[in-house]
Scaffold this motif. Sequence first.
Motif, PDB file in Angstrom:
ATOM      1  N   ALA A 133       0.826  -1.209   0.000  1.00 11.71           N
ATOM      2  CA  ALA A 133       0.000   0.000   0.000  1.00 11.71           C
ATOM      3  C   ALA A 133       0.863   1.263   0.000  1.00 11.71           C
ATOM      4  O   ALA A 133       0.557   2.229  -0.710  1.00 11.71           O
ATOM      5  CB  ALA A 133      -0.941  -0.006   1.204  1.00 11.71           C
ATOM      6  N   GLN A 134       1.931   1.230   0.780  1.00  9.67           N
ATOM      7  CA  GLN A 134       2.789   2.420   0.906  1.00  9.67           C
ATOM      8  C   GLN A 134       3.389   2.840  -0.431  1.00  9.67           C
ATOM      9  O   GLN A 134       3.742   4.002  -0.631  1.00  9.67           O
ATOM     10  CB  GLN A 134       3.933   2.167   1.907  1.00  9.67           C
ATOM     11  N   GLU A 135       3.497   1.900  -1.356  1.00 11.22           N
ATOM     12  CA  GLU A 135       4.117   2.186  -2.654  1.00 11.22           C
ATOM     13  C   GLU A 135       3.121   2.703  -3.689  1.00 11.22           C
ATOM     14  O   GLU A 135       3.502   3.060  -4.802  1.00 11.22           O
ATOM     15  CB  GLU A 135       4.762   0.893  -3.232  1.00 11.22           C
ATOM     16  N   GLN A 136       1.792   2.691  -3.335  1.00  5.75           N
ATOM     17  CA  GLN A 136       0.769   3.000  -4.343  1.00  5.75           C
ATOM     18  C   GLN A 136       0.297   4.451  -4.216  1.00  5.75           C
ATOM     19  O   GLN A 136       0.327   5.026  -3.133  1.00  5.75           O
ATOM     20  CB  GLN A 136      -0.447   2.070  -4.174  1.00  5.75           C
ATOM     21  N   PRO A 137      -0.191   5.019  -5.344  1.00  3.90           N
ATOM     22  CA  PRO A 137      -0.767   6.371  -5.260  1.00  3.90           C
ATOM     23  C   PRO A 137      -2.116   6.344  -4.508  1.00  3.90           C
ATOM     24  O   PRO A 137      -2.796   5.317  -4.493  1.00  3.90           O
ATOM     25  CB  PRO A 137      -0.975   6.764  -6.731  1.00  3.90           C
ATOM     26  N   LEU A 138      -2.488   7.470  -3.923  1.00  7.23           N
ATOM     27  CA  LEU A 138      -3.765   7.609  -3.206  1.00  7.23           C
ATOM     28  C   LEU A 138      -4.812   8.223  -4.135  1.00  7.23           C
ATOM     29  O   LEU A 138      -4.429   8.939  -5.051  1.00  7.23           O
ATOM     30  CB  LEU A 138      -3.576   8.508  -1.982  1.00  7.23           C
ATOM     31  N   PRO A 139      -6.118   8.041  -3.886  1.00  6.79           N
ATOM     32  CA  PRO A 139      -6.666   7.105  -2.903  1.00  6.79           C
ATOM     33  C   PRO A 139      -6.418   5.652  -3.318  1.00  6.79           C
ATOM     34  O   PRO A 139      -6.142   5.369  -4.480  1.00  6.79           O
ATOM     35  CB  PRO A 139      -8.160   7.418  -2.898  1.00  6.79           C
ATOM     36  N   ILE A 140      -6.569   4.782  -2.343  1.00  6.07           N
ATOM     37  CA  ILE A 140      -6.360   3.360  -2.611  1.00  6.07           C
ATOM     38  C   ILE A 140      -7.505   2.571  -1.975  1.00  6.07           C
ATOM     39  O   ILE A 140      -8.068   3.005  -0.955  1.00  6.07           O
ATOM     40  CB  ILE A 140      -4.974   2.920  -2.108  1.00  6.07           C
ATOM     41  N   VAL A 141      -7.865   1.448  -2.586  1.00  6.05           N
ATOM     42  CA  VAL A 141      -9.042   0.704  -2.140  1.00  6.05           C
ATOM     43  C   VAL A 141      -8.598  -0.568  -1.420  1.00  6.05           C
ATOM     44  O   VAL A 141      -7.828  -1.353  -1.962  1.00  6.05           O
ATOM     45  CB  VAL A 141      -9.955   0.359  -3.342  1.00  6.05           C
ATOM     46  N   VAL A 142      -9.091  -0.720  -0.184  1.00  8.49           N
ATOM     47  CA  VAL A 142      -8.733  -1.889   0.639  1.00  8.49           C
ATOM     48  C   VAL A 142      -9.988  -2.745   0.806  1.00  8.49           C
ATOM     49  O   VAL A 142     -11.040  -2.243   1.206  1.00  8.49           O
ATOM     50  CB  VAL A 142      -8.222  -1.431   2.027  1.00  8.49           C
ATOM     51  N   LYS A 143      -9.875  -4.042   0.466  1.00  6.87           N
ATOM     52  CA  LYS A 143     -11.058  -4.913   0.512  1.00  6.87           C
ATOM     53  C   LYS A 143     -10.771  -6.193   1.274  1.00  6.87           C
ATOM     54  O   LYS A 143      -9.773  -6.869   1.002  1.00  6.87           O
ATOM     55  CB  LYS A 143     -11.479  -5.315  -0.908  1.00  6.87           C
ATOM     56  N   ILE A 183      -5.867  -5.243  -2.297  1.00 10.56           N
ATOM     57  CA  ILE A 183      -5.651  -3.791  -2.379  1.00 10.56           C
ATOM     58  C   ILE A 183      -5.684  -3.409  -3.857  1.00 10.56           C
ATOM     59  O   ILE A 183      -5.000  -4.026  -4.677  1.00 10.56           O
ATOM     60  CB  ILE A 183      -4.310  -3.405  -1.740  1.00 10.56           C
ATOM     61  N   GLU A 184      -6.545  -2.408  -4.161  1.00  8.58           N
ATOM     62  CA  GLU A 184      -6.775  -2.082  -5.567  1.00  8.58           C
ATOM     63  C   GLU A 184      -6.500  -0.623  -5.872  1.00  8.58           C
ATOM     64  O   GLU A 184      -6.743   0.253  -5.040  1.00  8.58           O
ATOM     65  CB  GLU A 184      -8.253  -2.310  -5.919  1.00  8.58           C
TER      66      GLU A 184
END
Length: 426
Positions: A133-143, A183-184
């Motif tokens: 998650a820390q490496e991804q751009p925001l917003p980010i989707v957690v499922k 995480i999407e």
Amino acid sequence: MKVLLIGGGGREHSLAWALSASPLLTELFCAPGNAGIADVARCIDLDVGDHAAVVTFCGQEGIGLVVVGPEAPLVAGLADDVRAAGIKCFGPSADAAQLEGSKAFTKELCTEASIPTAAYGSFANAESANAYAQEQPLPIVVKADGLAAGKGVVIAETMVEAKAAIDACFEGAFGDAGSEVVIEEFMIGEEASFFALVDGENVLGLATAQDHKRVGDGDTGPNTGGMGAYSPAPVMTDALKAQVMDTIILPTVRTMAKRGTPFAGVLYAGLIITDEGPKLIEYNTRFGDPECQVLMMRMKSDLLPALLAACDGMLGSFDLRWHDDVALTVVMAADGYPDAPKKGTTIGGLDAAGAIEGVEIFHAGTKEINGTLIANGGRVLNVTARGTSVAEAQTRAYEAVGLIEWPEGFCRRDIGWRAIERENKQ
Ligand code: AMP
Ligand code: GLY
């Protein structure tokens, strides 16, 4: 033919309403049903988690077809056990219901079949999920991976929110459903739902719809099971529908068959129409609730032979006819929904509301005690109307809502706003 319908929500009331109009039907049973379903079916007390008891009941009553409404019994393999006993069952096997039961399963299938969807990672522990998650751009989707009644998705605007959502899943906020986390990438576009009947091999497109997931007007507040819907979804042009069929639905059905776990039942694709074209958000393996209510209002053909054709692998030579009208449904929920709905309050005025032209009222969480209708759940009524436009269907539905006497109930006042904005521009 005798039919047993499993479920007791608005979706099942609309299915019971449609099935009860079939000349092929001799008797309809529903477990557990609700006060509205009781008008068209014999509601029975049957533990649907006890598959042997369901099979025994079917044998005793000579049931020819079992129709499963909700996802949980499908994921638990009810359809497999009913079919193993030689009884027809409309609904996918437990293996095929993994399309709804596991988000990671569906994402892997999308990769295998090159189906357009959000980029993702799937994780079995918080450490690796947080690192990704820390490496991804925001917003980010957690499922949460598994079934979480629509509550297992967080759109995190900050890394702190993302971490909190990931940690909550692994700390058991969703029980077993959160033991794996997907995480999407966050996708941007208008959402729509596409429903298809599938018999393992052949696909018959049903209709499109749009849901209203948030509890409050203007799409605000927490997510719910759905506060209202309309069909068709105007965003879904014929060209987009063809694209969804070719790039999403058909590759899914072919891949499931190739894997030896063919899908039969309703495939409900949650879509987002991005600048790059339609992408899959998620699959459900059953009719939507409340989307089913608007689909049933628009279906002109007999539902029962369609469900039988899906069971018998006969959809290749099957077709359905639809009313050109639009249908729209407004969900009335008990005060406190979705967190803590107040139960046991009294509802009146349904006869007058249901008498409005083009209006049907489908019950969800209701029961009748000594002739009085009582609220017995979160989502309680689906006030559903047909019209020549979304605006007309909306006017009729809210006119009916206005006649319902239920001070402890509420509804959104803007169901259909997006489609009406479009109609006004035309
Ligand atoms: P789901 O339970 O997967 O349908 O997700 C619930 C809602 O979250 C969807 O209806 C979307 O509004 C939103 N959502 C889920 N995944 C994404 C995504 N990858 N990008 C944008 N929105 C999403
Ligand atoms: N209305 C959303 C669902 O049925 O999943």
